[in-house]
Each structure stands twice: as structure tokens, then as C-alpha cells.
Design a protein around this motif. Structure first.
Motif, PDB file in Angstrom:
ATOM      1  N   SER A  79       0.846  -1.201   0.000  1.00 34.82           N
ATOM      2  CA  SER A  79       0.000   0.000   0.000  1.00 34.82           C
ATOM      3  C   SER A  79       0.873   1.239   0.000  1.00 34.82           C
ATOM      4  O   SER A  79       2.099   1.159   0.193  1.00 34.82           O
ATOM      5  CB  SER A  79      -0.931   0.007   1.223  1.00 34.82           C
ATOM      6  OG  SER A  79      -0.173   0.087   2.426  1.00 34.82           O
ATOM      7  N   ALA A  80       0.245   2.360  -0.211  1.00 33.71           N
ATOM      8  CA  ALA A  80       0.947   3.653  -0.154  1.00 33.71           C
ATOM      9  C   ALA A  80       0.037   4.661   0.544  1.00 33.71           C
ATOM     10  O   ALA A  80      -1.177   4.685   0.304  1.00 33.71           O
ATOM     11  CB  ALA A  80       1.294   4.142  -1.553  1.00 33.71           C
ATOM     12  N   THR A  81       0.631   5.492   1.399  1.00 30.24           N
ATOM     13  CA  THR A  81      -0.128   6.487   2.148  1.00 30.24           C
ATOM     14  C   THR A  81       0.402   7.877   1.838  1.00 30.24           C
ATOM     15  O   THR A  81       1.613   8.099   1.762  1.00 30.24           O
ATOM     16  CB  THR A  81      -0.034   6.227   3.667  1.00 30.24           C
ATOM     17  OG1 THR A  81      -0.607   4.938   3.946  1.00 30.24           O
ATOM     18  CG2 THR A  81      -0.805   7.281   4.453  1.00 30.24           C
ATOM     19  N   PHE A  82      -0.525   8.808   1.634  1.00 29.04           N
ATOM     20  CA  PHE A  82      -0.194  10.197   1.346  1.00 29.04           C
ATOM     21  C   PHE A  82      -0.965  11.092   2.314  1.00 29.04           C
ATOM     22  O   PHE A  82      -2.017  10.704   2.828  1.00 29.04           O
ATOM     23  CB  PHE A  82      -0.559  10.562  -0.094  1.00 29.04           C
ATOM     24  CG  PHE A  82      -0.059   9.589  -1.118  1.00 29.04           C
ATOM     25  CD1 PHE A  82       1.195   9.732  -1.687  1.00 29.04           C
ATOM     26  CD2 PHE A  82      -0.846   8.509  -1.509  1.00 29.04           C
ATOM     27  CE1 PHE A  82       1.667   8.833  -2.624  1.00 29.04           C
ATOM     28  CE2 PHE A  82      -0.396   7.601  -2.450  1.00 29.04           C
ATOM     29  CZ  PHE A  82       0.869   7.755  -3.011  1.00 29.04           C
ATOM     30  N   VAL A  83      -0.459  12.284   2.538  1.00 33.37           N
ATOM     31  CA  VAL A  83      -1.164  13.282   3.326  1.00 33.37           C
ATOM     32  C   VAL A  83      -1.553  14.417   2.384  1.00 33.37           C
ATOM     33  O   VAL A  83      -0.687  15.086   1.814  1.00 33.37           O
ATOM     34  CB  VAL A  83      -0.297  13.821   4.482  1.00 33.37           C
ATOM     35  CG1 VAL A  83      -1.037  14.934   5.228  1.00 33.37           C
ATOM     36  CG2 VAL A  83       0.057  12.695   5.440  1.00 33.37           C
ATOM     37  N   LEU A  84      -2.849  14.603   2.195  1.00 35.59           N
ATOM     38  CA  LEU A  84      -3.357  15.680   1.350  1.00 35.59           C
ATOM     39  C   LEU A  84      -3.440  16.949   2.184  1.00 35.59           C
ATOM     40  O   LEU A  84      -4.156  16.991   3.191  1.00 35.59           O
ATOM     41  CB  LEU A  84      -4.733  15.317   0.793  1.00 35.59           C
ATOM     42  CG  LEU A  84      -4.825  13.973   0.063  1.00 35.59           C
ATOM     43  CD1 LEU A  84      -6.259  13.727  -0.400  1.00 35.59           C
ATOM     44  CD2 LEU A  84      -3.853  13.911  -1.107  1.00 35.59           C
ATOM     45  N   VAL A  85      -2.701  17.978   1.785  1.00 33.59           N
ATOM     46  CA  VAL A  85      -2.654  19.239   2.526  1.00 33.59           C
ATOM     47  C   VAL A  85      -3.424  20.284   1.728  1.00 33.59           C
ATOM     48  O   VAL A  85      -3.045  20.629   0.608  1.00 33.59           O
ATOM     49  CB  VAL A  85      -1.204  19.689   2.762  1.00 33.59           C
ATOM     50  CG1 VAL A  85      -1.176  20.979   3.589  1.00 33.59           C
ATOM     51  CG2 VAL A  85      -0.407  18.591   3.453  1.00 33.59           C
ATOM     52  N   ALA A  86      -4.505  20.796   2.297  1.00 28.77           N
ATOM     53  CA  ALA A  86      -5.366  21.746   1.594  1.00 28.77           C
ATOM     54  C   ALA A  86      -4.748  23.136   1.575  1.00 28.77           C
ATOM     55  O   ALA A  86      -4.255  23.626   2.593  1.00 28.77           O
ATOM     56  CB  ALA A  86      -6.742  21.798   2.257  1.00 28.77           C
ATOM     57  N   HIS A  87      -4.785  23.757   0.401  1.00 27.72           N
ATOM     58  CA  HIS A  87      -4.316  25.131   0.229  1.00 27.72           C
ATOM     59  C   HIS A  87      -5.439  25.912  -0.435  1.00 27.72           C
ATOM     60  O   HIS A  87      -6.182  25.365  -1.260  1.00 27.72           O
ATOM     61  CB  HIS A  87      -3.062  25.162  -0.643  1.00 27.72           C
ATOM     62  CG  HIS A  87      -2.408  26.505  -0.718  1.00 27.72           C
ATOM     63  ND1 HIS A  87      -2.843  27.493  -1.580  1.00 27.72           N
ATOM     64  CD2 HIS A  87      -1.367  27.033  -0.034  1.00 27.72           C
ATOM     65  CE1 HIS A  87      -2.089  28.569  -1.419  1.00 27.72           C
ATOM     66  NE2 HIS A  87      -1.193  28.318  -0.492  1.00 27.72           N
ATOM     67  N   PRO A  88      -5.596  27.204  -0.112  1.00 26.80           N
ATOM     68  CA  PRO A  88      -6.700  27.977  -0.695  1.00 26.80           C
ATOM     69  C   PRO A  88      -6.679  28.069  -2.210  1.00 26.80           C
ATOM     70  O   PRO A  88      -7.725  28.191  -2.835  1.00 26.80           O
ATOM     71  CB  PRO A  88      -6.527  29.365  -0.067  1.00 26.80           C
ATOM     72  CG  PRO A  88      -5.751  29.141   1.171  1.00 26.80           C
ATOM     73  CD  PRO A  88      -4.852  27.986   0.886  1.00 26.80           C
ATOM     74  N   ALA A  89      -5.487  28.011  -2.836  1.00 27.85           N
ATOM     75  CA  ALA A  89      -5.431  28.243  -4.275  1.00 27.85           C
ATOM     76  C   ALA A  89      -4.433  27.388  -5.028  1.00 27.85           C
ATOM     77  O   ALA A  89      -4.464  27.354  -6.262  1.00 27.85           O
ATOM     78  CB  ALA A  89      -5.113  29.717  -4.546  1.00 27.85           C
ATOM     79  N   ARG A  90      -3.540  26.676  -4.364  1.00 34.47           N
ATOM     80  CA  ARG A  90      -2.488  25.925  -5.038  1.00 34.47           C
ATOM     81  C   ARG A  90      -2.706  24.435  -4.892  1.00 34.47           C
ATOM     82  O   ARG A  90      -3.072  23.953  -3.825  1.00 34.47           O
ATOM     83  CB  ARG A  90      -1.111  26.290  -4.454  1.00 34.47           C
ATOM     84  CG  ARG A  90      -0.809  27.774  -4.468  1.00 34.47           C
ATOM     85  CD  ARG A  90      -0.701  28.299  -5.873  1.00 34.47           C
ATOM     86  NE  ARG A  90      -0.527  29.741  -5.885  1.00 34.47           N
ATOM     87  CZ  ARG A  90      -0.807  30.513  -6.922  1.00 34.47           C
ATOM     88  NH1 ARG A  90      -1.262  29.981  -8.023  1.00 34.47           N
ATOM     89  NH2 ARG A  90      -0.644  31.819  -6.855  1.00 34.47           N
ATOM     90  N   SER A  91      -2.459  23.698  -5.970  1.00 38.31           N
ATOM     91  CA  SER A  91      -2.559  22.246  -5.912  1.00 38.31           C
ATOM     92  C   SER A  91      -1.497  21.633  -6.813  1.00 38.31           C
ATOM     93  O   SER A  91      -0.970  22.288  -7.708  1.00 38.31           O
ATOM     94  CB  SER A  91      -3.946  21.777  -6.352  1.00 38.31           C
ATOM     95  OG  SER A  91      -4.120  21.983  -7.741  1.00 38.31           O
ATOM     96  N   GLU A  92      -1.194  20.366  -6.568  1.00 40.70           N
ATOM     97  CA  GLU A  92      -0.300  19.609  -7.442  1.00 40.70           C
ATOM     98  C   GLU A  92      -1.185  18.826  -8.402  1.00 40.70           C
ATOM     99  O   GLU A  92      -1.878  17.890  -8.012  1.00 40.70           O
ATOM    100  CB  GLU A  92       0.596  18.705  -6.614  1.00 40.70           C
ATOM    101  CG  GLU A  92       1.547  19.504  -5.736  1.00 40.70           C
ATOM    102  CD  GLU A  92       2.449  18.628  -4.903  1.00 40.70           C
ATOM    103  OE1 GLU A  92       3.529  18.247  -5.394  1.00 40.70           O
ATOM    104  OE2 GLU A  92       2.095  18.334  -3.752  1.00 40.70           O
TER     105      GLU A  92
END
Length: 306
Positions: free
Chosen positions: A116-129
Motif C-alpha cells: 500500500s501507499a499512504t499520502f497526506v493531502l494538505v489543503a491550500h486555498p489556491a495551489r494544488s499539485e
């Protein structure tokens, strides 16, 4: 007459040393393709991936993943969760708040390590990957070559940004500085009062009072006068985004605020300056401002330029 004088005074103020807080180059350009390599070691830390309301983030895996094994914290705060055999597309909704951290876990179908793989999604008001490639097996040489190519492009962008900042810092203040850096370039400053036409999204950290737009040969600026909303802590904008209908973004050069928006009768001004050629679209754009932790924002719609 009043309008033209106000415009000139604004740009003289922007040109003055220490008159603005520069937005970092990394936040002013779109994030490129992210590449993450997994190892079989269970102690591998979870990679952080930036996501933003209304913007798509697509994961591309080099191994087939299990749709049933997908675990997404706060799934109800996503407008879209589209899982395929090798892809996962996420679009957060407006319910997600800046700075929020949500865990994403995917499981692979073949049973090989890592399972498996685990990621942490970090919310930003305007920027995303927008594009994240996840490698479980050894990457191909072409992938490394492309990464090197992108790194060179980004390094060149930073080099150009650094040269521009040095040139502006060495330029004289006031009207002479505007002339020497070719910001005016024989055109002067165009001005527009947007107060009546600009809309504000509910729940903002401050309330808009006045909104003005400016354009020169090479720059645009939005001046927003903000009022205290009554139940919020003092608020200061540290970042900004100007995005058009087709998700195109203007390159924000600096964000300046006269002081924190706080209780009392005083209002505060925020100036957002962006790079734009004379033939650039006039809008409408959405202007989003955010504070240091990205949780409290001000969002204005229907922003246009002269």
C-alpha cells in the motif's frame, strides 16, 4: 482627474522600497509534475501532496490499485473521487479548508511489497499539485531525464525571477523608478472602480468596502479596502491568486497590506500586483487572498482590468 491622480499615487507607492511584501516565486508559478518513489520499507514517511478546492489532482500509479482498498479521510469534502486501475482523480469541494490535512491510502492488487501507499493531502486555498506520478517499481531512464529537464526549466524561471527582483531593488524610487523599469512604457496608468460589480464569497475573513483596478504597460494591480466582519481575529493577507474562467493564472508579484484587519472603525487596504502584458485578458478573474495558515480567506469574483 481624481482617478488618474489616485492611480499614479498607488504605483508610486508600490515602487517605493519596503512598500510591498513579495509573494515567493514558488507560489507564483504552477507546480510541475510531482514524482514519488515508494520503497518496501514500512517506515517510509507519508508524502505530502497539495490540493485545493475546485482544482483537480491526478495520481498516476505504475501498478494496478484496488478500488475497494481506497481509504480517503474526509471523503465527503471532495466533489469528485474517481478511481481507476492506475489512476485516481481528486477534486476537493469548497467544504475543505486551508491547512487541513487528510490521509489517503491506496492498496495495490498484486500483493507485492509495498502492499500500500499512504499520502497526506494538505489543503491550500489556491495551489494544488495537478499531476502526481507514483513509482513502485524501478523508474525508467526517460522518467529521470524528464525530471532533470523540468528541474532545469524551473531553475531558469527562478534565475529570471531573481534577476527581475535585483533590477527592481537597484532601481530608484518614485516616478523615476517606474520609468526606469519600463513599467509605464509611455502608456501611463489606467484606472477602474470595481466596487459595485465585484462579488464576494460568503464566510470571508473580512468584508470588501472598495475595489479598484489598475493597469500599466507591464503590470496590473487590484486595490481592495477591507472592513472588520465582527467576530474574527485580526487578519493579514500573505498570499494571493488571480485566476480566470479557464483556470489560467496571472503571475502575482507582490501582496501588500496597510495593516491587520481588526476590530474598530479603521479599514485596511490590500494591494495585489501581477505581471501582465498589454494584450493580456481583461477578465473576469477571481481574486483569492489568504493568511499565513491558509485557513481564513477572502474571495472576490468578477474582477476586471482596464
Amino acid at each position: 482627474m481624481h482617478h488618474s491622480v489616485s492611480a499614479v499615487l498607488l504605483f508610486l507607492f508600490l515602487a517605493g522600497e519596503g512598500a510591498a511584501l513579495a509573494q515567493s516565486p514558488s507560489s507564483a508559478v504552477a507546480l510541475s509534475v510531482r514524482r514519488i518513489e515508494l520503497v518496501s520499507d514500512d517506515a517510509q514517511p507519508a508524502a505530502e501532496v497539495a490540493v485545493s478546492p475546485g482544482l483537480s489532482t491526478v495520481f498516476l500509479f505504475d501498478s494496478e490499485v484496488s478500488r475497494e482498498g481506497l481509504a480517503l479521510e474526509g471523503r465527503e469534502r471532495f466533489a469528485m473521487v474517481d478511481a481507476g486501475l492506475n489512476t485516481l482523480r481528486l477534486v476537493p469541494s469548497e467544504a475543505i479548508t486551508g491547512g487541513e490535512r487528510l490521509k489517503l491510502t491506496v492498496r495495490f492488487q498484486d500483493g507485492a511489497a509495498p502492499a500500500s501507499a499512504t499520502f497526506v493531502l494538505v489543503a491550500h486555498p489556491a495551489r494544488s499539485e495537478a499531476h502526481v506520478e507514483v513509482y513502485r517499481r524501478k523508474r525508467r531512464v526517460e522518467s529521470y531525464q524528464e525530471e532533470v529537464r523540468q528541474a532545469r526549466i524551473e531553475a531558469e524561471q527562478y534565475k529570471e525571477e531573481n534577476a527581475r527582483l535585483r533590477a527592481e531593488r537597484s532601481a530608484p524610487d518614485g516616478l523615476t523608478g517606474l520609468i526606469s523599469t519600463a513599467v509605464l512604457s509611455g502608456r501611463g496608468v489606467d484606472f477602474r472602480d470595481l466596487t459595485e460589480g465585484v462579488t464576494q464569497a460568503p464566510g470571508g475573513a473580512a468584508s470588501k468596502h472598495l475595489v479598484y483596478a489598475y493597469r500599466t504597460a507591464r503590470r496590473v494591480a487590484v486595490e481592495v479596502t477591507l472592513k472588520y466582519v465582527g467576530d474574527a481575529q485580526p487578519w493579514t493577507a500573505v498570499g494571493a491568486m488571480l485566476r480566470g474562467k479557464a483556470n489560467e493564472e496571472m503571475k502575482v508579484l507582490r501582496v501588500w497590506q496597510s495593516g491587520p484587519v481588526a476590530s474598530g472603525p479603521a479599514v485596511q487596504r490590500v494591494v495585489v500586483e501581477a505581471e501582465a502584458a498589454s494584450e493580456s485578458p481583461k477578465g473576469p478573474f477571481t481574486l483569492k487572498l489568504w493568511d499565513a495558515d491558509g485557513r481564513r480567506t477572502v474571495t472576490l469574483g468578477n474582477v476586471t482590468f482596464p
